[in-house]
Design an enzyme around this catalytic site. Sequence first.
Site, PDB file in Angstrom:
ATOM      1  N   LYS A  81      43.593  64.428  69.734  1.00  0.00           N
ATOM      2  CA  LYS A  81      43.960  65.504  68.820  1.00  0.00           C
ATOM      3  C   LYS A  81      44.818  64.941  67.642  1.00  0.00           C
ATOM      4  O   LYS A  81      45.635  63.982  67.676  1.00  0.00           O
ATOM      5  CB  LYS A  81      44.996  66.665  69.420  1.00  0.00           C
ATOM      6  CG  LYS A  81      45.430  67.720  68.718  1.00  0.00           C
ATOM      7  CD  LYS A  81      44.543  68.722  68.687  1.00  0.00           C
ATOM      8  CE  LYS A  81      44.730  69.695  67.767  1.00  0.00           C
ATOM      9  NZ  LYS A  81      43.897  69.375  66.387  1.00  0.00           N
ATOM     10  N   LYS A 105      53.336  62.271  70.369  1.00  0.00           N
ATOM     11  CA  LYS A 105      54.041  63.525  69.703  1.00  0.00           C
ATOM     12  C   LYS A 105      53.335  64.790  70.862  1.00  0.00           C
ATOM     13  O   LYS A 105      53.996  65.665  71.305  1.00  0.00           O
ATOM     14  CB  LYS A 105      53.179  63.864  68.394  1.00  0.00           C
ATOM     15  CG  LYS A 105      53.782  65.289  68.003  1.00  0.00           C
ATOM     16  CD  LYS A 105      53.106  65.405  66.526  1.00  0.00           C
ATOM     17  CE  LYS A 105      53.205  64.341  65.517  1.00  0.00           C
ATOM     18  NZ  LYS A 105      52.876  64.685  64.104  1.00  0.00           N
ATOM     19  N   LYS A 117      43.493  60.438  65.093  1.00  0.00           N
ATOM     20  CA  LYS A 117      43.589  60.776  63.680  1.00  0.00           C
ATOM     21  C   LYS A 117      42.450  60.153  62.903  1.00  0.00           C
ATOM     22  O   LYS A 117      41.822  59.440  63.289  1.00  0.00           O
ATOM     23  CB  LYS A 117      44.919  59.903  63.419  1.00  0.00           C
ATOM     24  CG  LYS A 117      45.419  60.306  62.100  1.00  0.00           C
ATOM     25  CD  LYS A 117      46.678  61.457  62.308  1.00  0.00           C
ATOM     26  CE  LYS A 117      47.332  62.079  61.155  1.00  0.00           C
ATOM     27  NZ  LYS A 117      48.371  62.969  61.778  1.00  0.00           N
ATOM     28  N   THR A 201      54.330  73.518  60.997  1.00  0.00           N
ATOM     29  CA  THR A 201      55.007  72.267  60.875  1.00  0.00           C
ATOM     30  C   THR A 201      56.219  72.629  60.315  1.00  0.00           C
ATOM     31  O   THR A 201      57.354  71.707  60.868  1.00  0.00           O
ATOM     32  CB  THR A 201      54.157  71.084  59.985  1.00  0.00           C
ATOM     33  OG1 THR A 201      53.102  71.134  60.721  1.00  0.00           O
ATOM     34  CG2 THR A 201      54.799  69.939  60.213  1.00  0.00           C
ATOM     35  N   ASN A 232      52.832  70.917  52.347  1.00  0.00           N
ATOM     36  CA  ASN A 232      52.693  72.084  53.384  1.00  0.00           C
ATOM     37  C   ASN A 232      54.150  71.973  54.248  1.00  0.00           C
ATOM     38  O   ASN A 232      54.885  73.119  54.202  1.00  0.00           O
ATOM     39  CB  ASN A 232      51.571  71.921  54.410  1.00  0.00           C
ATOM     40  CG  ASN A 232      51.654  73.020  55.184  1.00  0.00           C
ATOM     41  OD1 ASN A 232      52.211  72.948  56.288  1.00  0.00           O
ATOM     42  ND2 ASN A 232      51.128  74.208  55.104  1.00  0.00           N
ATOM     43  N   SER A 360      48.331  74.464  66.579  1.00  0.00           N
ATOM     44  CA  SER A 360      46.958  73.858  66.682  1.00  0.00           C
ATOM     45  C   SER A 360      46.503  74.143  68.367  1.00  0.00           C
ATOM     46  O   SER A 360      45.279  74.648  68.600  1.00  0.00           O
ATOM     47  CB  SER A 360      46.602  72.633  66.380  1.00  0.00           C
ATOM     48  OG  SER A 360      46.901  72.372  65.082  1.00  0.00           O
TER      49      SER A 360
HETATM   50  N1  GLU Z   1      48.668  66.526  61.219  1.00  0.00           N
HETATM   51  C1  GLU Z   1      49.537  67.237  61.741  1.00  0.00           C
HETATM   52  C2  GLU Z   1      50.275  66.047  62.575  1.00  0.00           C
HETATM   53  O1  GLU Z   1      50.484  65.062  62.202  1.00  0.00           O
HETATM   54  C3  GLU Z   1      48.771  68.150  62.853  1.00  0.00           C
HETATM   55  C4  GLU Z   1      48.029  67.615  63.910  1.00  0.00           C
HETATM   56  C5  GLU Z   1      47.213  68.597  64.542  1.00  0.00           C
HETATM   57  O2  GLU Z   1      47.391  69.902  64.357  1.00  0.00           O
HETATM   58  O3  GLU Z   1      46.372  68.219  65.304  1.00  0.00           O
HETATM   59  O4  GLU Z   1      50.852  66.498  63.475  1.00  0.00           O
END
Ligand code: GLU
Length: 432
Positions: A81, A105, A117, A201, A232, A360
């Site tokens: 994810k 995370k 990522k 976020t 954002n 998410s």
């Molecule tokens: N890009 C966001 C982060 O760094 C969200 C990642 C997601 O929702 O998968 O946490």
Amino acid sequence: MSKLALATPNAAAATADLFERSFERVAAAARHAKIDPETLLRLSMPKRTVEVSIPLRMDDGTLRLFRGYRVQYDDSRGPFKGGIRFHPQVDAAEVKSLALWMALKCAVVDIPFGGGKGGVEVDPHQLSHAELERLSRAYVRAVADVLGQDRDVPAPDVYTNARTMAWMADEYATIVRRLEPGVITGKPVGRGGSVGRDDATGRGGYYVLKELEALRSWQPGRTTVAVQGFGNAGQHIARLLHADGYRVVAVSDSRTAVWQQAGLDVPQVIAHKEAHRRLPVPQGAKTITNDELLQLDVDVLVPAALEDQLTAANAPGVRAKVVIELANGPTTGAADPILHDKGALVVPDVLANAGGVTVSWFEWLQNRAGSQWTTEEVHERLRACMRTQFHAVHARMTELGAPMRTAAYALALERLDRALCAGGTAADFQRR
Ligand code: GLU
């Protein structure tokens, strides 16, 4: 007008070793975690790295070639994810570090996902809307083989948004010839997206701050905040704090930083940024440099831009008592002990910005169940999650007497350990 507001963290020399530096910090925290050594060994490399070339026909007929990545770090706790970043400074080391941080995370907030990522090395501001759509779709075609709602679930990140996700989800559905909304999160509401994902976020960071407000008996009207980065994450936390009466005295974007000691009118700043794509300098405000913003005499500093912003060079001048890391990796390993010794509390990215990936997960659950939650449900469940995990990390921090990042990493590593070592470790296989 002041100098460029953001440092250039990914200038080749800076990121070449970003992954090594990131992993070293995880290894250091592992000393405080009750885990098998095999866990750290397994986590020392991503499970899979995909690097692709993306040829793009530009509007003027010329061809350009872009470099894209998808790093799948670990999926022991659930599907990979993590977001997809469109940025000129994207490179292999950066995406790898961001993927590792996603694995940590998701474990910190204890949601059933692993870490991944993606990114494309591109300056999206130089592309037309149509070129951006073609690039987004081409990226998905290039990496579609490794995606899937039970395999790897992307989402937005720096310079990608709900519309980018709509293009990507649509392209994926075209490839697999069926709708599979759960393959990607952060989609527009009405197109499989969840209410409350857009500001999740910033809102997650805001909920963390509300816990600190209670712990430290802050009075919003007397508490000052500076926000670095007005994308954002930065915009939403500034908006929510301003609505609560906090004094948001400075914000910055990639071009400039503005400071107004009496407090900025955040809704007006957001409206101006939206209309003109740049920050206003309201009456009574002045422009300052990026380092000046980071070193303002404020109670709370919110780095919400890119990695490597608080460094050994500027950390000694940081005066904030609390740093809420809404960006990923804004504080270097060298800056961490400096801030800790000054008594500043750094709420680490893997906790402070985990609201995005948490919602998410809510979106993915709704997609899988074919259901739709209300905004209240999303906010309530997000708040409960952030509160629980904040206090778990906070308690661990107090017990260890270490920085909060160390505590968060230790907790995450223990959760990863349970998954990674479920099949047994050397101790089990050597037993007779
Ligand atoms: N890009 C966001 C982060 O760094 C969200 C990642 C997601 O929702 O998968 O946490």
